[in-house]
Each structure stands twice: as structure tokens, then as C-alpha cells.
Design a protein around this motif. Structure first.
Motif, PDB file in Angstrom:
ATOM      1  N   MET A 186      -3.691   0.590  -5.620  1.00 28.93           N
ATOM      2  CA  MET A 186      -4.203  -0.177  -4.763  1.00 28.93           C
ATOM      3  C   MET A 186      -4.032   0.240  -3.289  1.00 28.93           C
ATOM      4  O   MET A 186      -2.862   0.409  -2.760  1.00 28.93           O
ATOM      5  CB  MET A 186      -3.734  -1.679  -4.902  1.00 28.93           C
ATOM      6  CG  MET A 186      -4.147  -2.174  -6.452  1.00 28.93           C
ATOM      7  SD  MET A 186      -6.343  -2.219  -6.820  1.00 28.93           S
ATOM      8  CE  MET A 186      -6.592  -3.528  -5.336  1.00 28.93           C
ATOM      9  N   LEU A 187      -4.919   0.415  -2.679  1.00 27.67           N
ATOM     10  CA  LEU A 187      -4.718   0.893  -1.025  1.00 27.67           C
ATOM     11  C   LEU A 187      -5.354  -0.090  -0.096  1.00 27.67           C
ATOM     12  O   LEU A 187      -6.483  -0.745  -0.442  1.00 27.67           O
ATOM     13  CB  LEU A 187      -5.607   2.430  -0.943  1.00 27.67           C
ATOM     14  CG  LEU A 187      -5.071   3.378  -1.610  1.00 27.67           C
ATOM     15  CD1 LEU A 187      -5.875   4.669  -1.433  1.00 27.67           C
ATOM     16  CD2 LEU A 187      -3.628   3.811  -1.574  1.00 27.67           C
ATOM     17  N   CYS A 188      -4.924  -0.345   0.976  1.00 29.82           N
ATOM     18  CA  CYS A 188      -5.771  -1.099   1.977  1.00 29.82           C
ATOM     19  C   CYS A 188      -6.893  -0.152   2.398  1.00 29.82           C
ATOM     20  O   CYS A 188      -7.181   0.956   2.209  1.00 29.82           O
ATOM     21  CB  CYS A 188      -4.595  -1.117   3.162  1.00 29.82           C
ATOM     22  SG  CYS A 188      -4.390   0.198   4.066  1.00 29.82           S
ATOM     23  N   PHE A 227      -0.175  -6.183   1.807  1.00 31.83           N
ATOM     24  CA  PHE A 227      -1.432  -6.831   1.965  1.00 31.83           C
ATOM     25  C   PHE A 227      -2.021  -7.876   0.886  1.00 31.83           C
ATOM     26  O   PHE A 227      -1.476  -7.842  -0.262  1.00 31.83           O
ATOM     27  CB  PHE A 227      -2.693  -5.813   2.033  1.00 31.83           C
ATOM     28  CG  PHE A 227      -2.552  -4.978   3.115  1.00 31.83           C
ATOM     29  CD1 PHE A 227      -3.498  -5.206   4.235  1.00 31.83           C
ATOM     30  CD2 PHE A 227      -1.929  -3.661   3.017  1.00 31.83           C
ATOM     31  CE1 PHE A 227      -2.998  -4.184   5.542  1.00 31.83           C
ATOM     32  CE2 PHE A 227      -1.673  -2.662   3.954  1.00 31.83           C
ATOM     33  CZ  PHE A 227      -2.535  -3.013   5.166  1.00 31.83           C
ATOM     34  N   LYS A 228      -2.865  -8.791   1.153  1.00 31.05           N
ATOM     35  CA  LYS A 228      -3.257  -9.471   0.101  1.00 31.05           C
ATOM     36  C   LYS A 228      -4.166  -8.917  -0.917  1.00 31.05           C
ATOM     37  O   LYS A 228      -4.730  -7.924  -0.435  1.00 31.05           O
ATOM     38  CB  LYS A 228      -4.169 -10.959   0.687  1.00 31.05           C
ATOM     39  CG  LYS A 228      -3.297 -11.649   1.503  1.00 31.05           C
ATOM     40  CD  LYS A 228      -4.253 -12.718   2.073  1.00 31.05           C
ATOM     41  CE  LYS A 228      -3.464 -13.840   2.977  1.00 31.05           C
ATOM     42  NZ  LYS A 228      -4.257 -14.909   3.642  1.00 31.05           N
ATOM     43  N   PHE A 229      -4.350  -9.218  -2.088  1.00 27.71           N
ATOM     44  CA  PHE A 229      -5.205  -8.760  -3.207  1.00 27.71           C
ATOM     45  C   PHE A 229      -6.495  -8.315  -2.478  1.00 27.71           C
ATOM     46  O   PHE A 229      -7.077  -7.343  -2.807  1.00 27.71           O
ATOM     47  CB  PHE A 229      -5.404  -9.442  -4.425  1.00 27.71           C
ATOM     48  CG  PHE A 229      -6.206  -8.802  -5.430  1.00 27.71           C
ATOM     49  CD1 PHE A 229      -5.711  -7.758  -6.195  1.00 27.71           C
ATOM     50  CD2 PHE A 229      -7.361  -9.334  -5.633  1.00 27.71           C
ATOM     51  CE1 PHE A 229      -6.373  -7.224  -7.097  1.00 27.71           C
ATOM     52  CE2 PHE A 229      -8.172  -8.625  -6.561  1.00 27.71           C
ATOM     53  CZ  PHE A 229      -7.736  -7.551  -7.333  1.00 27.71           C
ATOM     54  N   GLU A 230      -7.096  -9.263  -1.828  1.00 26.21           N
ATOM     55  CA  GLU A 230      -8.494  -9.327  -1.494  1.00 26.21           C
ATOM     56  C   GLU A 230      -8.727  -8.255  -0.355  1.00 26.21           C
ATOM     57  O   GLU A 230      -9.686  -7.851  -0.005  1.00 26.21           O
ATOM     58  CB  GLU A 230      -9.200 -10.502  -1.217  1.00 26.21           C
ATOM     59  CG  GLU A 230      -8.661 -11.247  -0.162  1.00 26.21           C
ATOM     60  CD  GLU A 230      -7.457 -12.080  -0.601  1.00 26.21           C
ATOM     61  OE1 GLU A 230      -7.147 -13.194  -0.020  1.00 26.21           O
ATOM     62  OE2 GLU A 230      -7.204 -12.025  -1.757  1.00 26.21           O
ATOM     63  N   GLU A 231      -7.522  -7.919   0.185  1.00 31.08           N
ATOM     64  CA  GLU A 231      -7.659  -6.847   1.528  1.00 31.08           C
ATOM     65  C   GLU A 231      -7.357  -5.278   0.931  1.00 31.08           C
ATOM     66  O   GLU A 231      -7.547  -4.482   1.622  1.00 31.08           O
ATOM     67  CB  GLU A 231      -6.513  -7.107   2.406  1.00 31.08           C
ATOM     68  CG  GLU A 231      -6.630  -8.786   2.929  1.00 31.08           C
ATOM     69  CD  GLU A 231      -5.362  -8.804   3.963  1.00 31.08           C
ATOM     70  OE1 GLU A 231      -5.622  -9.588   4.927  1.00 31.08           O
ATOM     71  OE2 GLU A 231      -4.373  -8.602   3.548  1.00 31.08           O
ATOM     72  N   MET A 232      -7.454  -5.270  -0.380  1.00 30.57           N
ATOM     73  CA  MET A 232      -6.958  -3.978  -0.733  1.00 30.57           C
ATOM     74  C   MET A 232      -8.068  -3.299  -1.697  1.00 30.57           C
ATOM     75  O   MET A 232      -8.926  -4.236  -2.332  1.00 30.57           O
ATOM     76  CB  MET A 232      -5.727  -3.741  -1.501  1.00 30.57           C
ATOM     77  CG  MET A 232      -4.603  -4.439  -0.742  1.00 30.57           C
ATOM     78  SD  MET A 232      -2.829  -4.070  -1.667  1.00 30.57           S
ATOM     79  CE  MET A 232      -2.608  -2.454  -1.409  1.00 30.57           C
ATOM     80  N   CYS A 254       0.806  -1.071  -0.001  1.00 30.84           N
ATOM     81  CA  CYS A 254       0.094  -0.057  -0.145  1.00 30.84           C
ATOM     82  C   CYS A 254       0.836   1.094  -0.095  1.00 30.84           C
ATOM     83  O   CYS A 254       1.702   1.467   0.920  1.00 30.84           O
ATOM     84  CB  CYS A 254      -0.972  -0.033   1.489  1.00 30.84           C
ATOM     85  SG  CYS A 254      -1.878   1.629   1.516  1.00 30.84           S
ATOM     86  N   PRO A 255       0.618   2.127  -0.896  1.00 30.52           N
ATOM     87  CA  PRO A 255       1.706   3.223  -0.932  1.00 30.52           C
ATOM     88  C   PRO A 255       1.449   4.537   0.036  1.00 30.52           C
ATOM     89  O   PRO A 255       2.419   5.158   0.210  1.00 30.52           O
ATOM     90  CB  PRO A 255       1.207   3.988  -2.424  1.00 30.52           C
ATOM     91  CG  PRO A 255      -0.126   3.608  -2.856  1.00 30.52           C
ATOM     92  CD  PRO A 255      -0.282   2.108  -2.187  1.00 30.52           C
ATOM     93  N   LYS A 256       0.201   4.205   0.718  1.00 37.00           N
ATOM     94  CA  LYS A 256       0.094   5.036   1.843  1.00 37.00           C
ATOM     95  C   LYS A 256       0.763   4.723   3.073  1.00 37.00           C
ATOM     96  O   LYS A 256       1.458   5.522   3.892  1.00 37.00           O
ATOM     97  CB  LYS A 256      -1.348   5.367   2.206  1.00 37.00           C
ATOM     98  CG  LYS A 256      -2.095   5.911   0.885  1.00 37.00           C
ATOM     99  CD  LYS A 256      -1.896   7.369   0.685  1.00 37.00           C
ATOM    100  CE  LYS A 256      -2.765   7.899  -0.646  1.00 37.00           C
ATOM    101  NZ  LYS A 256      -2.240   9.357  -0.668  1.00 37.00           N
TER     102      LYS A 256
END
Length: 367
Positions: A355-357, A329-334, A322-324
Motif C-alpha cells: 500500500m502506497l500513498c 496514512f488512513k486506508f482510504e488515502e492509500m 507507506c514504505p516509500k
């Protein structure tokens, strides 16, 4: 409540027939109010109107009609206005059937029509009993609109004046705002819309507004307010687009944003951009463009989400980071997010996807 069936001839019903803006629509030698305040305007098409006369000529039975007797001994037509006006107009020579007006018929044919017995139930009772009966018989016939039923309750001079502006074919409301309104004037859609808007301004329901103003001697407040709304729309969005602008709740928008200073040129530039976004499938609700421009809420546009393919590609490029917050994280968590927010011109394209968390995406949305 007393209800009796009567046979009343066409001759008697059409006697003294008058249809005028000043005196309304009356018949039965002036004793029958053919169009009380709760009745809709004449809406029969020519074919329906002609069939009424053909039925009488063939001596076939017409459906029963309903009158209400008042305390003065006069009557209001409760159900059967369209048939009654059709008969009165034909006998008065307002239209022809098969190229024959009433005065072109033989005397025998004329007498046969005038002697035709109309089957009419006459009701006597309290106002509440009459209104309850009216609602019951309305179920069996062509349904009245919600506003037509309101008109039955809140009758008075205010309603009579309001209908002059909003309820006639080619009425003033149609002349200045027909392109912006949906529905039909004669089915009371224009009147309902105008009252809905001004009632929203006052924070009340349509029925409350009509109740408060029922006994006013004029409807100046409603008419002036309506004109103000339409003038505001035309000044704010001078380039009219019927497909996009017709039927929107302009009065509700005016109530919320009418005091804000907008630049019509800036708005027009943004409208053109948004229409292109719709054509490119970046947004899916073109009708929401104007409300979005007024309040900035993207929900009005139904912005198209990033496709799973774009999201998966961005996830791979970020290596799941996550760039923030810098965490993996897993894909489904983002969640797929617009790098440049859509509201600031960002597009739903691969180069604008990150893609962010869930936590970071939620915090960004709340900023």
C-alpha cells in the motif's frame, strides 16, 4: 432530375447477360451495367435467390428497381442487383429450383417468366443528383457498408484493381490473410481494412487515400504494403492463435513497430505466460496481449486490480505506513500497488501487494 417508371420484361433484361472477370456483369443487350463499382458482390443466399424466381412464377410483384441513365444512353443498375442477377442466372441455367432448370420448364412456363414485367425507375441527372438519390434509396433497402458507399464515390481503374485483390470470395487477400482479418471480402471489409492501415501509415483518412489514388492504373502500392504487413505478423508471431489474433489492427501495429527487432522465441514464451495469467484471472483482456508485447502498455491487458481484502490485509501488515515515504496514512488515502511491477512478471497476489500513498504511487508510475 428526371425519374420515370418503366415496365421492362425479364426477356429484355436478361438478353446478352454476361458475368465475367474481364467484362463485368452486364445485361439488357449489353446496355445495362448490372454491377457498377459501387455495388456489392452477389450476396443472396440460395433461399433468397430462389424466392425471387418463385415470385415471378406466381406472377406476384417484385419490389421496384432503380437504374441510372448515362450520357451515352446506357444504364447502371442503382438498386436491385441481387434480384436482377438471380433472374439472369436462372434464365441462363446457372441453378435449378425444385430440381428444375429453366430449360426443363415447358415452353409456356418459360414464356411466362420471360414476359414477366419488371418495374424499374430510370433516373437521369447530374452525378451529384444520382449519388444523392442513391443514398436515399439505400436507406429503405439493405444498408451498404461504409466502404461500399466510398466505392460509389471513388470509382475508377484503381478501385477495379483493388477489388480483384480484396473484394472477391477466395480473393488473394483471403488466401494469405483470411485468418487475420474480420468481416467479409464481398462486403468490402477486407478492402476497408487494407486502406485503413495504409492511410494510417500516411497519416490520412481512408477517403483521402482513395481520393489520391482514384485515377491510378493499378493498386500495386496497396497490395504490396498489405503483403508486407502480413509477412511481418507471421514472422514476428509464427504460432497462429485464431481466437487471439483474428481481427486485430495488424497494419496499425506494423506502422508503429515494424522497424523494431523482436525475438519471436522470446515473444512466444511471454505469450504463453500471459495466456496463463488470463486463465488465472490476473488479466481480463486476452486480445490485448499482442499490442502489449509491442508497446509495453499494460492498459491493453486490463490487469485485474487487487481485491479490497488483499489491500486491507497489506495495510494492516504495514500498520498504515507507506514504505516509500515512511509516513502514516488512513486506508482510504492509500493505493494498492504491485511490488514487482506487473510488466516485469509481478502477479496480482497478496505477497506482491503493498500500500502506497497517492503521491508515492504516482511518482512510481511515472518512473
Amino acid at each position: 432530375m428526371k425519374i420515370e417508371l418503366h415496365e421492362i420484361s425479364v426477356r429484355d433484361v436478361t438478353k446478352g447477360y454476361i458475368d465475367s472477370a474481364e467484362n463485368g456483369v452486364v445485361g439488357y443487350d449489353g446496355k445495362l451495367n448490372i454491377r457498377p463499382a459501387f455495388q456489392r458482390e452477389f450476396i443472396y443466399k440460395d433461399k433468397q435467390r430462389d424466392e425471387v424466381i418463385r415470385t415471378i412464377k406466381k406472377k406476384f410483384p417484385l419490389n421496384v428497381m432503380y437504374w441510372v441513365k448515362d450520357d451515352s444512353g446506357n444504364y447502371e443498375l442503382l438498386d436491385g442487383q441481387q434480384r436482377t442477377i438471380s433472374v439472369c442466372q436462372y434464365v441462363s441455367g446457372d441453378f435449378s429450383i425444385d430440381h428444375l432448370y429453366f430449360h426443363n420448364l415447358t415452353e409456356t412456363e418459360q414464356q411466362q417468366i420471360l414476359d414477366y414485367p419488371l418495374m424499374i425507375y430510370i433516373c437521369e441527372g447530374t452525378d451529384k443528383e444520382k449519388l444523392d438519390w442513391f443514398k436515399i434509396i439505400n436507406i429503405a433497402g439493405e444498408q451498404l457498408t461504409a466502404q461500399e458507399l466510398r466505392n460509389a464515390i471513388y470509382t475508377g481503374e484503381w478501385l477495379t484493381e483493388a477489388k480483384k485483390y480484396f473484394s472477391k470470395s477466395q480473393c488473394p487477400a483471403y488466401q494469405i490473410a483470411g485468418d487475420y482479418l474480420s468481416g467479409s471480402a464481398i462486403r468490402q471489409n477486407y478492402l476497408e481494412t487494407a486502406i485503413k492501415w495504409i492511410a494510417d501509415r500516411d497519416g490520412i483518412e481512408i477517403e483521402d487515400y482513395m481520393s489520391r489514388h482514384q485515377h491510378d492504373t493499378n493498386c500495386n502500392e496497396l497490395w504490396l504494403y498489405f503483403q508486407t504487413v502480413i509477412n511481418w505478423v507471421k514472422a514476428t508471431f509464427p504460432n497462429f492463435r485464431k481466437k487471439l489474433m483474428s481481427g486485430l489492427d495488424w497494419g496499425i501495429y506494423y506502422n508503429k513497430y515494424g522497424s523494431v527487432a523482436y525475438d519471436p522465441k522470446v515473444l512466444e514464451t511471454r505469450i504463453v505466460e500471459l495466456i496463463k495469467d488470463y486463465q488465472n484471472n490476473y488479466i481480463t483482456n486476452q486480445k490485448g496481449i499482442y499490442e502489449y508485447l509491442l508497446d509495453g502498455q499494460e492498459k491493453h491487458l486490463n490487469i485485474r486490480a487487487f481485491s479490497p481484502e488483499i489491500a486491507e490485509s497489506a495495510y494492516e501488515q504495514q500498520n498504515g505506513i507507506c514504505p516509500k515515504c515512511g509516513k502514516h496514512f488512513k486506508f482510504e488515502e492509500m493505493q494498492a500497488d504491485h511490488i514487482t511491477p506487473w510488466s516485469k512478471g509481478g502477479k496480482t497476489t497478496p505477497d506482491n501487494c503493498q500500500m502506497l500513498c497517492a503521491d508515492c504511487n504516482r511518482r512510481k508510475s511515472n518512473i
